[in-house]
Design an enzyme around this catalytic site. Sequence first.
Site, PDB file in Angstrom:
ATOM      1  N   ARG A 308       4.526   0.396  -6.300  1.00 17.28           N
ATOM      2  CA  ARG A 308       3.437  -0.345  -5.649  1.00 17.28           C
ATOM      3  C   ARG A 308       2.591   0.578  -4.774  1.00 17.28           C
ATOM      4  O   ARG A 308       1.382   0.396  -4.665  1.00 17.28           O
ATOM      5  CB  ARG A 308       3.983  -1.520  -4.837  1.00 17.28           C
ATOM      6  CG  ARG A 308       2.879  -2.409  -4.280  1.00 17.28           C
ATOM      7  CD  ARG A 308       3.409  -3.697  -3.687  1.00 17.28           C
ATOM      8  NE  ARG A 308       3.720  -4.685  -4.699  1.00 17.28           N
ATOM      9  CZ  ARG A 308       2.878  -5.614  -5.136  1.00 17.28           C
ATOM     10  NH1 ARG A 308       1.630  -5.649  -4.667  1.00 17.28           N
ATOM     11  NH2 ARG A 308       3.236  -6.506  -6.027  1.00 17.28           N
ATOM     12  N   PHE A 342       5.476  -3.690   0.876  1.00 17.39           N
ATOM     13  CA  PHE A 342       6.282  -3.192  -0.240  1.00 17.39           C
ATOM     14  C   PHE A 342       5.730  -1.883  -0.794  1.00 17.39           C
ATOM     15  O   PHE A 342       5.550  -1.724  -1.993  1.00 17.39           O
ATOM     16  CB  PHE A 342       6.332  -4.259  -1.337  1.00 17.39           C
ATOM     17  CG  PHE A 342       7.533  -4.162  -2.243  1.00 17.39           C
ATOM     18  CD1 PHE A 342       8.775  -4.625  -1.822  1.00 17.39           C
ATOM     19  CD2 PHE A 342       7.433  -3.614  -3.504  1.00 17.39           C
ATOM     20  CE1 PHE A 342       9.881  -4.552  -2.660  1.00 17.39           C
ATOM     21  CE2 PHE A 342       8.534  -3.530  -4.349  1.00 17.39           C
ATOM     22  CZ  PHE A 342       9.755  -3.998  -3.924  1.00 17.39           C
ATOM     23  N   GLU A 728       1.100 -10.608   2.569  1.00 19.85           N
ATOM     24  CA  GLU A 728       1.087  -9.165   2.732  1.00 19.85           C
ATOM     25  C   GLU A 728      -0.290  -8.530   2.865  1.00 19.85           C
ATOM     26  O   GLU A 728      -0.441  -7.570   3.643  1.00 19.85           O
ATOM     27  CB  GLU A 728       1.829  -8.521   1.558  1.00 19.85           C
ATOM     28  CG  GLU A 728       3.318  -8.791   1.583  1.00 19.85           C
ATOM     29  CD  GLU A 728       4.012  -8.277   0.332  1.00 19.85           C
ATOM     30  OE1 GLU A 728       4.888  -7.415   0.451  1.00 19.85           O
ATOM     31  OE2 GLU A 728       3.667  -8.747  -0.772  1.00 19.85           O
TER      32      GLU A 728
END
Length: 770
Positions: A308, A342, A728
């Site tokens: 990611r 992440f 996020e």
Amino acid sequence: MKKPPWHISGRLHVTGSSQFIGDSTPLPGMLHAKFLFSPVAHARLLSLDTSVAAGLSGIAAVITANDIPGENQIGHVIKDEPLFPVDVIKYVGQPLAMVLAEDTLRAEQAVKMIKLKYEELVPILEIDEADARGEWYVPERRIVAGDVDTALSSSPYVLEGWIESPAQEHFYMESQRCDAIPLDDERILLYSATQSTMEVQEVVSHLLALPAHKIIVDVPRLGGAFGGKERSGTIWACFAALGTQVTRRPVRVLLERREDILATGKRHPFKSHYRIGFDDVGRLRALDVELLSNGGAYADLSIAILERAMFHVDNAYHIPVIRIRGRACRTNLPPNTAFRGFGAPQGIYVIERLIELIARQLNKDALEIRKINAYRDGDLAPYGQPVRESRILDLFSRLEQLSDYRALRKQVEGFNHRHHHKKQGIAVTPVKFGISFTTALLNQASALIWIYIDGSVSVTTGSVEMGQEVNTKVAVVVSRILGIPIERIRIESSNTQRVGNASPTAASTGSDINGNAARIAAEKLVKQLSEPAWELINELIKDTIAADDHHPPLPPDRDGLVFADDMVWSAAYPDHKIKFSALIRHAYNQRIALAAYGYYRTPDVWFDRDRGAGHPFHYYVFGCALSQVEVDLMTGEHRIMAAYIVHENGQTLHPEIDRGQIIGAYIQCYGWCAVEDIVHDKYGRYMALTPSTYKIPSLRELPDKLVVEMVESKSRFASVMGSKATGEPPFIYGLSVFFAIENAVRDACPDAQLHFPAIPESVVMALDRG
């Protein structure tokens, strides 16, 4: 102004009546667990003598690897992590033995009586050393678009160097915990603080050599997680389950804060090497970047997190020629794990730092460099996915208006000209955040809905409620489709017996996939209820026709039913309404099913890791933020004078929840880049293990002025009911604080290099070095 929907957990939280796992009264005979944690980061385990500890009064068992009936393995993606180490200790805080006692005091006393012998080995703690030794979990990953070396050689300007970002402690309010309760037929009920009920069930079943259906995992709610309970919660559930199987008594595992910080992984530190080419106006020509992460002792989720980071190193900018290489490095720290964003924050920090450096090199406004390079609709991301509906330029314009950007720059310049011991700085940070699990198989969810005979509704999904109010959003979806008040809907705990094989509540997908599964189930119910609804409505219409010869004829089909306002009616006959509760009673009497199962999988998501190409995201979230800070050059302290955030979130399901997520994410990122500082010594021991030594943002660190504008959009690529994720993406906005502090410092000392995080020591040291 329309009143926002009911907040399901709000009243419970405010009145202190919300029930968390640790709030329950210990069951009769419940045992309490304490652990022997490794005092060293790397050692050969020679012996573990538990005989004295086991013989103490009140000690039910001292459990080691020898007591595991199944596979001593809790690695989920990569099978490299034992529950108890057998030969080699890999990190400080690694559990070596578990003591079960009548109370925690006796358990703690027994732990001290365990005799541990080991041969200490030299640990690897830093990324550079691990990378040089080839300590990688998997070979290097790559994403390449174009001929990078040729593009760099022809660029008018090229910058090269290293960029580092540090760890961050999750610091959720509720520490790691699990209650295990023995049931009949070898079954074990686990009240686990986990974001992934399926993972806990699967790993425990292998550990105990039991079929998965004998492991029941239930999560009522979590007191925060931020990714720290996606994988990290599994090990403590395994300990509780193992303790219960060995003793056949209830077992409570509950970590103290110090134990939690000691033994659990953090946000991955990254060290990244770059070469970036650009022209006289600041247009990016090419980027060559290596992303190296410190994964800790075991793989955990390090590979997916690295991927990611690679997917997001471009952030909001179209870079026509790019080479991204990533290596996740094994060290002797606790296994670093998922954390809000992440990996994306670490990747985005690289390109945002480079934009700032380019602006300084060209003596231009960094915002102008950002606008020049911003994605336009249809541009391709490095991995080949078109960036659809990019709104970055429009959002930049809105942010400039909201903050009165030009006037603010002049104000800051004037202040800095007049003051020598204090300086102000401003910075803008945008975001383009991809939404979906990048492991495609996780993009699926299920939901089960029951309508009870009084018209109240029970909904179960695989999502875990952890303060983000996914429960409220799911209830909003069901409320809109069934047309009933949200107060009549209960969202049940996530439970493997009601919804199995649930994907983790992570990657900002909780509302998307579980909301869509609930939507599908609710739509099935509407279809199932249509026949009995028409029966009741026709009775009302026939009565009217009998009294009125001029009434229009009955509709020939069953289309046009409206479920709203706790009523049901035909669009053609809006004056003939029946109560939802009356419909349910009638449907039950007619033996119509009042339950439905919904299944959803996110469409068109895939990625070929060998080619470094694909379509890993269902959609993108866009936004930008500006922060203004004032820095005291004598002490290095700062304050956030103002923060302006413009966030595009589709058709919001609940504006107040989204607003809370945006503000919370901004503050948490601000903590990472300017407040929190988690360091380890040369022996691999974390130095800040308590709230007195690990500082997180508090009320006093809030911006003096905070303006949040949510921009609605009718995206063709959004998710459930047109909404977009908010968990996020807003985290990235907090990076603007770091760059604002750096700009303030560089106003006083143009050559200063500010170390991340921008804590007071970093500011003072930057000024000294500059």
